[in-house]
Design a protein around this motif. Structure first.
Motif, PDB file in Angstrom:
ATOM      1  N   THR A   1     -12.182   7.803 -13.878  1.00  0.00           N
ATOM      2  CA  THR A   1     -12.701   6.907 -12.861  1.00  0.00           C
ATOM      3  C   THR A   1     -11.723   5.760 -12.658  1.00  0.00           C
ATOM      4  N   LYS A   2     -11.482   5.405 -11.396  1.00  0.00           N
ATOM      5  CA  LYS A   2     -10.478   4.388 -11.101  1.00  0.00           C
ATOM      6  C   LYS A   2     -10.608   3.926  -9.660  1.00  0.00           C
ATOM      7  N   THR A   3      -9.833   2.926  -9.315  1.00  0.00           N
ATOM      8  CA  THR A   3      -9.751   2.508  -7.915  1.00  0.00           C
ATOM      9  C   THR A   3      -8.924   3.511  -7.118  1.00  0.00           C
ATOM     10  N   HIS A   4      -8.993   3.386  -5.798  1.00  0.00           N
ATOM     11  CA  HIS A   4      -8.256   4.289  -4.912  1.00  0.00           C
ATOM     12  C   HIS A   4      -7.489   3.490  -3.875  1.00  0.00           C
ATOM     13  N   ALA A   5      -6.432   4.085  -3.364  1.00  0.00           N
ATOM     14  CA  ALA A   5      -5.650   3.430  -2.311  1.00  0.00           C
ATOM     15  C   ALA A   5      -6.563   3.075  -1.144  1.00  0.00           C
ATOM     16  N   VAL A   6      -6.345   1.909  -0.577  1.00  0.00           N
ATOM     17  CA  VAL A   6      -7.209   1.436   0.502  1.00  0.00           C
ATOM     18  C   VAL A   6      -7.004   2.282   1.765  1.00  0.00           C
ATOM     19  N   GLY A   7      -8.027   2.302   2.611  1.00  0.00           N
ATOM     20  CA  GLY A   7      -7.908   2.900   3.935  1.00  0.00           C
ATOM     21  C   GLY A   7      -7.994   4.401   3.996  1.00  0.00           C
ATOM     22  N   GLN A   8      -8.510   5.055   2.948  1.00  0.00           N
ATOM     23  CA  GLN A   8      -8.586   6.520   2.965  1.00  0.00           C
ATOM     24  C   GLN A   8      -9.909   7.050   3.519  1.00  0.00           C
TER      25      GLN A   8
ATOM     26  N   GLU B   1      -8.436  -5.946   7.369  1.00  0.00           N
ATOM     27  CA  GLU B   1      -8.844  -4.560   7.613  1.00  0.00           C
ATOM     28  C   GLU B   1      -9.182  -3.817   6.326  1.00  0.00           C
ATOM     29  N   THR B   2      -8.516  -4.163   5.251  1.00  0.00           N
ATOM     30  CA  THR B   2      -8.746  -3.541   3.945  1.00  0.00           C
ATOM     31  C   THR B   2      -8.953  -4.633   2.903  1.00  0.00           C
ATOM     32  N   GLU B   3      -9.300  -4.218   1.712  1.00  0.00           N
ATOM     33  CA  GLU B   3      -9.263  -5.155   0.601  1.00  0.00           C
ATOM     34  C   GLU B   3      -7.823  -5.620   0.391  1.00  0.00           C
ATOM     35  N   VAL B   4      -7.648  -6.793  -0.182  1.00  0.00           N
ATOM     36  CA  VAL B   4      -6.301  -7.287  -0.483  1.00  0.00           C
ATOM     37  C   VAL B   4      -5.645  -6.310  -1.462  1.00  0.00           C
ATOM     38  N   THR B   5      -4.467  -5.824  -1.093  1.00  0.00           N
ATOM     39  CA  THR B   5      -3.766  -4.861  -1.942  1.00  0.00           C
ATOM     40  C   THR B   5      -2.893  -5.578  -2.964  1.00  0.00           C
ATOM     41  N   GLN B   6      -2.438  -4.815  -3.937  1.00  0.00           N
ATOM     42  CA  GLN B   6      -1.549  -5.378  -4.948  1.00  0.00           C
ATOM     43  C   GLN B   6      -0.213  -5.790  -4.334  1.00  0.00           C
ATOM     44  N   LYS B   7       0.229  -5.087  -3.307  1.00  0.00           N
ATOM     45  CA  LYS B   7       1.473  -5.463  -2.631  1.00  0.00           C
ATOM     46  C   LYS B   7       1.313  -6.828  -1.958  1.00  0.00           C
TER      47      LYS B   7
END
Length: 420
Positions: free
Chosen positions: A207-214, A91-97
């Motif tokens: 500039t940076k990445t963001h938490a998935v699913g927002q 559903e999302t990109e693979v997260t760090q968790k």
């Protein structure tokens, strides 16, 4: 009279078995009645971390972009692609968790459990998939065709929302709705007309990445298919074929692997559904991550075996007919069945106590079957007391068997539990 009363209000909990019989049974054909709907959700728990997948059914689509699409590149020649098998897309990109729970490290430049893992090369992603396959899941990187098919989810526009980008390099309100790119991935917005220098990585925190699913998902429930991080695909990069193809996997050799989706530091045009990137598979970059697919329906219905380290009580959710069925893992083990002679309220049928060994684990439904679950499968409700979240009752043993049979026809090896 007592037995009749108990029978009238009888409810039940089915269990889902992991067995050779379940995994060797042929998958249902794609056109079978009751087949999963596009975007249905399934959650698997791996090493204590939940992975939510969305179902992408078999189908055909036009891959690439029309010649008049804003921001189009020359390598996006349109051609018809047919995918003969459905698959589950994360559903999302693979997260760090997720990454840390499997790989026990974190290579990311930007840190956070729910941020996408990045700074991973193509080979790193393959090793992640290999470790998940060792746990019994047929996981791999998506092919480029699978990626674009899942991204589009039936759309033909440059964005999977059914809208098109309105600018190649500057602010794009339509992209703001569904993805992170250079114009909205900073704490200080660009001034109108101000251009960015995408070749320069912004290390000042703007500039940076963001938490998935927002951002808004596409029609199949997939998030961040536009922007945030580029996503590695399985294929080598090359020009597209000139005619229609079925289940393409790309060329057999090459110098670059495909990346899709655009990223937090890229122009809007790079985030289009059809845009293709290509890069050496050994590169580690803070704007490259990935997502995975779980292949074919038969494999999707396999559950993680006990050897995977699945813990007692771990939770897995399957969606059937739009209704979620939550299961809990019951590992193989041994216990004393029955009750001791001095237990208060003991009946004669509870003895003598005896040791029982169950050699295979199974998934038990978390609750009794509710009326909402029953209606989604049986299209009726025999219950005396009515309510979606009340247990279904007023069902005989044969009714329960018919319910289980219908679920088996949908690809789940469901049955009533044994008494043990």
């Amino acid at each position: 009279m007592k037995k009749l009363w108990l029978f009238l209000f009888f409810a039940f909990l089915p269990c889902l078995l992991f067995s050779a019989e379940a995994t060797n049974r042929p998958a249902e054909p794609e056109s079978a009645p009751g087949e999963r709907k596009a975007g249905e959700r399934m959650v698997k728990t791996i090493n204590g971390v939940e992975y939510a997948f969305r179902w992408c059914p078999a189908g055909s689509f036009m891959m690439g972009s029309p010649e008049d699409e804003l921001g189009r590149d020359a390598d996006e020649t349109q051609h018809r692609v047919t995918l003969t098998k459905g698959f589950w897309m994360l559903e999302t990109e693979v997260t760090q968790k997720m990454w840390e729970s499997v790989m026990e490290n974190n290579p990311s430049h930007f840190r956070g459990d729910n941020l996408p893992v990045e700074n991973v090369c193509w080979h790193d992603c393959q090793e992640f998939c290999k470790k998940l396959r060792n746990l019994g899941l047929n996981i791999q990187l998506p092919t480029e065709a699978q990626w674009e098919y899942a991204c589009r989810a039936g759309t033909t526009t440059s964005l999977n929302s059914g809208k098109n980008i309105t600018s190649v390099e500057e602010n794009c309100p339509h992209l703001d709705e569904v993805g992170w790119y250079d114009r909205n991935s900073r704490s200080k917005p660009h001034a109108v007309g101000q251009k960015t220098r995408t070749p320069q990585l912004k290390m000042n925190g703007f500039t940076k990445t963001h938490a998935v699913g927002q951002k808004k998902p596409n029609a199949w429930g997939l998030y961040d298919m536009h922007g945030n991080v580029w996503e590695w695909c399985a294929d080598w990069y090359d020009v597209y074929p000139s005619g229609s193809v079925t289940d393409p996997t790309g060329p057999t050799t090459g110098s670059w692997r495909v990346g899709r989706g655009g990223c937090w530091r890229g122009y809007a045009a790079y985030c289009r559904s059809a845009h293709r990137n290509h890069i050496s598979p050994t590169r580690h970059l803070s704007f490259f991550g990935f997502r995975v697919v779980l292949l074919d329906q038969e494999e999707a219905d396999k559950l993680v075996p006990i050897s995977s380290g699945c813990k007692a009580g771990e939770r897995m959710v399957k969606t059937v007919g739009g209704v979620e069925f939550a299961f809990r893992w019951c590992p193989a083990g041994s216990f004393l069945m029955g009750s001791p002679e001095d237990e208060l309220g003991r009946n004669e049928g509870e003895g003598p106590q005896h040791r029982v060994t169950l050699t295979k684990g199974f998934w038990m439904l978390e609750t009794e079957v509710t009326q909402k679950m029953w209606e989604s499968v049986m299209e009726n409700n025999p219950s005396h007391f009515r309510g979606d979240n009340l247990p279904v009752e007023n069902v005989c043993w044969h009714d329960c068997q018919e319910f289980c049979k219908k679920l088996r026809n949908l690809g789940l090896n469901i049955q009533l539990p044994t008494e043990a």
